[in-house]
Motif scaffolding. Structure first.
Motif, mmCIF file in Angstrom:
data_model
loop_
_atom_site.group_PDB
_atom_site.id
_atom_site.type_symbol
_atom_site.label_atom_id
_atom_site.label_comp_id
_atom_site.label_asym_id
_atom_site.label_seq_id
_atom_site.Cartn_x
_atom_site.Cartn_y
_atom_site.Cartn_z
ATOM 1 N N HIS A 57 -5.663 4.548 2.120
ATOM 2 C CA HIS A 57 -6.666 4.234 1.104
ATOM 3 C C HIS A 57 -6.524 2.813 0.559
ATOM 4 O O HIS A 57 -7.191 2.450 -0.417
ATOM 5 C CB HIS A 57 -6.584 5.248 -0.038
ATOM 6 C CG HIS A 57 -6.990 6.639 0.373
ATOM 7 N ND1 HIS A 57 -6.118 7.513 0.984
ATOM 8 C CD2 HIS A 57 -8.179 7.283 0.281
ATOM 9 C CE1 HIS A 57 -6.751 8.650 1.233
ATOM 10 N NE2 HIS A 57 -7.988 8.538 0.827
ATOM 11 N N LYS A 58 -5.614 2.025 1.180
ATOM 12 C CA LYS A 58 -5.384 0.627 0.792
ATOM 13 C C LYS A 58 -5.186 0.482 -0.722
ATOM 14 O O LYS A 58 -5.784 -0.373 -1.384
ATOM 15 C CB LYS A 58 -6.549 -0.251 1.264
ATOM 16 C CG LYS A 58 -6.687 -0.299 2.783
ATOM 17 C CD LYS A 58 -7.646 -1.373 3.234
ATOM 18 C CE LYS A 58 -7.814 -1.391 4.743
ATOM 19 N NZ LYS A 58 -6.541 -1.561 5.471
ATOM 20 N N LEU A 59 -4.337 1.346 -1.255
ATOM 21 C CA LEU A 59 -4.041 1.310 -2.693
ATOM 22 C C LEU A 59 -3.144 0.129 -3.023
ATOM 23 O O LEU A 59 -2.379 -0.358 -2.176
ATOM 24 C CB LEU A 59 -3.353 2.617 -3.113
ATOM 25 C CG LEU A 59 -4.117 3.910 -2.858
ATOM 26 C CD1 LEU A 59 -3.301 5.102 -3.348
ATOM 27 C CD2 LEU A 59 -5.482 3.892 -3.540
ATOM 28 N N GLU A 60 -3.237 -0.332 -4.246
ATOM 29 C CA GLU A 60 -2.347 -1.383 -4.731
ATOM 30 C C GLU A 60 -1.500 -0.828 -5.872
ATOM 31 O O GLU A 60 -2.014 -0.113 -6.739
ATOM 32 C CB GLU A 60 -3.158 -2.588 -5.220
ATOM 33 C CG GLU A 60 -3.844 -3.369 -4.105
ATOM 34 C CD GLU A 60 -2.862 -4.018 -3.142
ATOM 35 O OE1 GLU A 60 -1.720 -4.312 -3.563
ATOM 36 O OE2 GLU A 60 -3.232 -4.233 -1.969
ATOM 37 N N ALA B 153 2.324 1.819 -3.346
ATOM 38 C CA ALA B 153 1.250 2.241 -4.249
ATOM 39 C C ALA B 153 0.932 3.719 -4.080
ATOM 40 O O ALA B 153 0.698 4.440 -5.060
ATOM 41 C CB ALA B 153 -0.007 1.404 -4.001
ATOM 42 N N GLY B 154 0.912 4.187 -2.833
ATOM 43 C CA GLY B 154 0.659 5.602 -2.594
ATOM 44 C C GLY B 154 1.762 6.472 -3.164
ATOM 45 O O GLY B 154 1.500 7.521 -3.778
ATOM 46 N N HIS C 237 0.832 -1.203 0.000
ATOM 47 C CA HIS C 237 0.000 0.000 0.000
ATOM 48 C C HIS C 237 0.871 1.259 0.000
ATOM 49 O O HIS C 237 0.554 2.248 -0.676
ATOM 50 C CB HIS C 237 -0.907 0.017 1.234
ATOM 51 C CG HIS C 237 -1.874 -1.129 1.305
ATOM 52 N ND1 HIS C 237 -2.485 -1.663 0.184
ATOM 53 C CD2 HIS C 237 -2.348 -1.838 2.375
ATOM 54 C CE1 HIS C 237 -3.286 -2.652 0.557
ATOM 55 N NE2 HIS C 237 -3.218 -2.776 1.876
ATOM 56 N N ARG D 29 1.266 6.443 -6.945
ATOM 57 C CA ARG D 29 0.084 7.176 -7.383
ATOM 58 C C ARG D 29 0.289 8.695 -7.310
ATOM 59 O O ARG D 29 -0.140 9.430 -8.206
ATOM 60 C CB ARG D 29 -1.105 6.770 -6.508
ATOM 61 C CG ARG D 29 -2.415 7.503 -6.815
ATOM 62 C CD ARG D 29 -3.122 6.919 -8.009
ATOM 63 N NE ARG D 29 -3.460 5.523 -7.796
ATOM 64 C CZ ARG D 29 -4.576 5.093 -7.186
ATOM 65 N NH1 ARG D 29 -5.462 5.973 -6.719
ATOM 66 N NH2 ARG D 29 -4.810 3.796 -7.053
ATOM 67 N N GLY E 189 -1.250 5.985 0.642
ATOM 68 C CA GLY E 189 -1.498 4.660 0.081
ATOM 69 C C GLY E 189 -1.996 3.672 1.109
ATOM 70 O O GLY E 189 -2.898 2.859 0.844
#
Length: 457
Positions: free
Chosen positions: A378-381, A294-295, A291, A298, A375
């Motif tokens: 927001h539990k981004l991948e 990913a953050g 995560h 992003r 990340g």
């Protein structure tokens, strides 16, 4: 006798000044570009400032690295008359000063309304977010910098051309170079120990006169202090030895640029365990590290101005020169913007390779850490990791990085995430300063333009 690194409180700071019999101490703070500004302060004034703070002209937040006044910021300017802003001294920042026996320096930071646009305060805001999420952030910075057999006068006399590096040619990791110049290396290492930004590794990089210093990791706020002081006093040490050090992102089109890589990891505050390490997963990457990466991936295009804050920064971000061109990640891959470094519970981390040596370390850490926390929150991948040469592969359009400082400033201005992480006043102020920087560049005509267009077009 109290030692500088043992100073923690106001009482400690007063005691060490008395014990050393100092009539004056140095006090400095860091401006938007990460340049240290300050002065010698009398003992009486210093003691008073420790107790009640002191005032410093807020022009420090309203001018650029050449002391030219921003005309597009709202925090300060001619309209407000450049008043004094409140400043607090940080007792636990006490350091000895290289080549000034017994002398001490303390870091200060802006308070009051000025705190909203203070770079060190921006990092602290992100660190406080990490703590609220249950994490202690650890960081370390690595800097590449070139050294020249030049002085401030000689570089101006030469018009910044035909400068002489301290060593010729390409010779990375050279034992010959660091042995021939052993006295210089020993001075750098001794300064780093004296001033409490100890260096884990110091070696030649690829290019004439270029060195790389890896500063020992620490809690993120302390890591910012260490990096900012290293950049400042590396220049001091060089000039006191009739040399010049530059942390420009790229000083010559013939050689690689100078990086400012950022290593980050998280600990659980509750038990001190490593957040990124999970030996049940590939590459020991925990779900939380996924995560975090990913953050960072992003938000990288939106926060690029904080990693690449000068016009010159974008000369470095080109294929094949060890600097990433897209918001990519990989495992032990030095062609990607984010390099996951698998290890054990003490060494599992992520390296942001995008940053240049010219970045303000407080803001670079704040952006790298804040994006990672975003990340997690927001539990981004992340996108699929890059394997092989990232320069030769086609990446998703949303991973493309801004190509100019102006474009990066516009991305930052429009970033909702940046405003949530750093506060809207800071984002507006910093983006405006980067727009100013780009406009200043556009006012000048380069040698390239004259040579290309003067006669023929």
């Amino acid at each position: 006798m109290l030692q500088a690194r043992d100073v923690k409180t106001v009482a400690d700071a007063k005691r060490i000044v008395e014990e050393r019999g100092l009539s004056h101490v140095k006090v400095g703070l860091f401006d938007i570009d990460g340049v240290m500004r300050g002065k010698y302060m009398s003992k009486q004034k210093f003691f008073s400032a420790l107790d009640d703070g002191f005032a410093f002209c807020d022009v420090v937040l309203g001018w650029d690295s050449k002391d030219q006044l921003y005309d597009n910021v709202s925090y300060t300017g001619w309209a407000t008359g450049y008043p004094d802003a409140p400043v607090r001294i940080l007792p636990n920042s006490c350091r000895d000063v290289v080549d000034e026996p017994k002398q001490l320096i303390f870091i200060a930071e802006f308070a009051g309304a000025a705190e909203q646009v203070c770079p060190r305060a921006a990092l602290r805001k992100v660190i406080e977010k990490a703590k609220a999420m249950g994490y202690e952030a650890m960081a370390a910075l690595e800097y590449e910098f070139f050294l020249f057999d030049e002085t401030p006068d000689s570089i101006r006399e030469k018009g910044y051309r035909n400068l002489k590096p301290i060593t010729p040619d390409f010779f990375g990791y050279s034992i010959i170079r660091n042995s021939v110049h052993a006295e210089l290396y020993q001075k750098i290492l001794a300064m780093a120990e004296l001033m409490d930004f100890p260096i884990e590794g110091l070696h030649t990089e690829t290019g004439p006169g270029v060195l790389e210093a890896a500063i020992t990791y620490d809690e993120a706020e302390a890591a910012g202090d260490k990096a900012a002081l290293f950049k400042t006093f590396m220049k001091v040490l060089a000039q006191r030895n009739n040399m010049m050090a530059t942390f420009m992102a790229k000083w010559s089109g013939d050689y690689p640029g100078q990086s400012g890589h950022i290593h980050l990891s998280l600990k659980n505050i509750a038990d001190g365990s490593a957040v990124f390490f999970d030996d049940n997963n590939p590459h020991n990457m925990s779900a939380t590290q996924h995560h975090f990466v990913a953050g960072q991936q992003r938000l990288m295009p939106e926060l690029l101005a904080m990693f690449a804050p000068t016009v010159n920064s974008y000369s470095r971000l080109i294929p094949g020169f060890w600097a990433p061109t897209d918001a990519t990640w990989g495992v032990e891959n030095r062609t990607t913007a984010l390099r996951v470094i698998p290890g054990n519970s003490k060494s599992q981390r992520v390296e942001l390779r995008l940053g240049a040596a010219d970045a303000n370390p407080y803001l670079a850490i704040a952006a790298a850490l804040g994006a990672g926390l975003y990340g997690i929150e927001h539990k981004l991948e992340p996108e699929p990791q890059v394997k092989g040469n990232a320069y030769e592969q086609i990446h998703a359009a949303e991973l493309a990085l801004p190509k100019t400082l102006w474009e990066a400033a516009q991305k930052l201005k429009q970033s909702t995430a940046a405003k949530l992480l750093l506060g809207e006043p800071f984002v507006e102020h910093f983006a405006a300063t980067r727009e100013w920087e780009e406009r200043e560049f556009r006012r000048h005509i380069s040698d390239w333009e004259l040579q290309r267009y003067f006669e023929i077009i």
